[in-house]
Design a protein around this motif. Structure first.
Motif, PDB file in Angstrom:
ATOM      1  N   GLU A 122       0.824  -1.218   0.000  1.00 45.78           N
ATOM      2  CA  GLU A 122       0.000   0.000   0.000  1.00 45.78           C
ATOM      3  C   GLU A 122       0.855   1.264   0.000  1.00 45.78           C
ATOM      4  O   GLU A 122       0.581   2.212  -0.735  1.00 45.78           O
ATOM      5  N   THR A 178       2.610   1.766  -3.311  1.00 42.03           N
ATOM      6  CA  THR A 178       1.658   2.285  -4.289  1.00 42.03           C
ATOM      7  C   THR A 178       1.487   3.793  -4.114  1.00 42.03           C
ATOM      8  O   THR A 178       1.499   4.552  -5.093  1.00 42.03           O
ATOM      9  N   GLN A 215       2.492   7.289  -6.721  1.00 42.47           N
ATOM     10  CA  GLN A 215       1.478   8.234  -7.203  1.00 42.47           C
ATOM     11  C   GLN A 215       2.055   9.645  -7.219  1.00 42.47           C
ATOM     12  O   GLN A 215       2.965   9.958  -6.457  1.00 42.47           O
TER      13      GLN A 215
END
Length: 188
Positions: free
Chosen positions: A110, A113, A117
Motif C-alpha cells: 500500500e 503504491t 502516485q
C-alpha cells in the motif's frame, strides 16, 4: 517518486515515548512552530498509527474553537484538517476524520503504491511502533528528528527495531534556543 519521511521527537537517550507512553517531556514553542510549518509545505499526506491518529483526531479539530489556542496552533490545525491522512491499523474498523483512509494489511504494498502516485511527500507523525514496521519493510526515505533535552531512562526505544545497517546523509540540522536539536537524514 514520493518519499516517506518519519517525523519524531526523541529523548537524548533515544526514546520516542516515556514508559507511560506520554509525551509531556517533548518541547514545542514559538520558535519551533514556524520551522515545522515550513516542513509541512512539501507534505500532502500524513501517516498515523492508531494511537497517534486517535489523539490527533480528538485534539486538532478542537483547536480553532479554543480561545487559548495560539495562532501557530490554529495554522497547524487548518493544515491537519485538510491534508490527506493515512491510518495504518490492524485493529480499527474505520476512520472518520476528514480526508482519512485506512490501511489494514499489506503495509509495504500500500505504501509503495502511494509513493508511486504523483504528489508531495508522505510524513509519518510520531507513531513509533508504526515507524518500526516501516523500518522493517525499508519504507523510510528520510528521518526528521527533534532531539529533546531530556533523558527518560526508559520507554519506547526508537531505533532498536532496525536489523540492517542503513547509511544516512545529514541534510539539515538546527539548534533551537530551548535546547531542542533538529536533525534530518536521508538514505545515502
Amino acid at each position: 517518486m514520493r518519499k516517506v519521511i518519519s517525523l519524531m521527537h526523541l529523548s537524548l537517550d533515544g526514546f520516542a515515548a516515556a514508559p507511560d507512553e506520554g509525551l509531556d517531556w517533548t518541547v514545542m514553542d514559538d520558535e519551533m512552530y514556524p520551522f515545522t510549518t515550513k516542513l509541512f509545505a512539501d507534505v500532502d499526506t500524513a501517516i498515523y498509527g492508531r494511537k497517534t491518529y486517535e489523539g490527533m483526531r480528538d485534539y486538532w479539530p478542537t483547536v480553532p474553537g479554543n480561545p487559548e489556542s495560539t495562532p501557530d496552533e490554529r495554522v497547524h490545525a487548518e493544515w491537519v484538517e485538510h491534508v490527506a491522512k493515512v491510518v495504518c491499523s490492524t485493529t480499527l474498523q474505520q476512520v472518520d476524520w476528514t480526508n482519512s483512509r485506512l490501511i489494514k494489511s499489506d503495509l509495504a504494498g500500500e505504501i509503495n503504491t502511494l509513493k508511486r502516485q504523483p504528489g508531495k511527500s508522505l510524513m509519518i507523525f510520531g507513531s513509533p511502533r508504526l515507524v518500526h514496521a516501516f523500518m522493517e519493510h525499508d519504507l523510510i526515505d528520510e528521518y526528521r528528528l527533534f532531539i529533546d533535552p531530556v533523558l527518560l531512562g526508559a520507554g519506547l526505544s526508537f531505533f532498536n527495531h532496525s536489523s540492517e545497517r542503513t547509511r544516512l546523509t545529514l541534510i539539515e540540522s538546527k539548534t533551537f534556543r530551548n535546547g531542542v536539536v533538529h536533525v534530518a537524514y536521508e538514505r545515502a
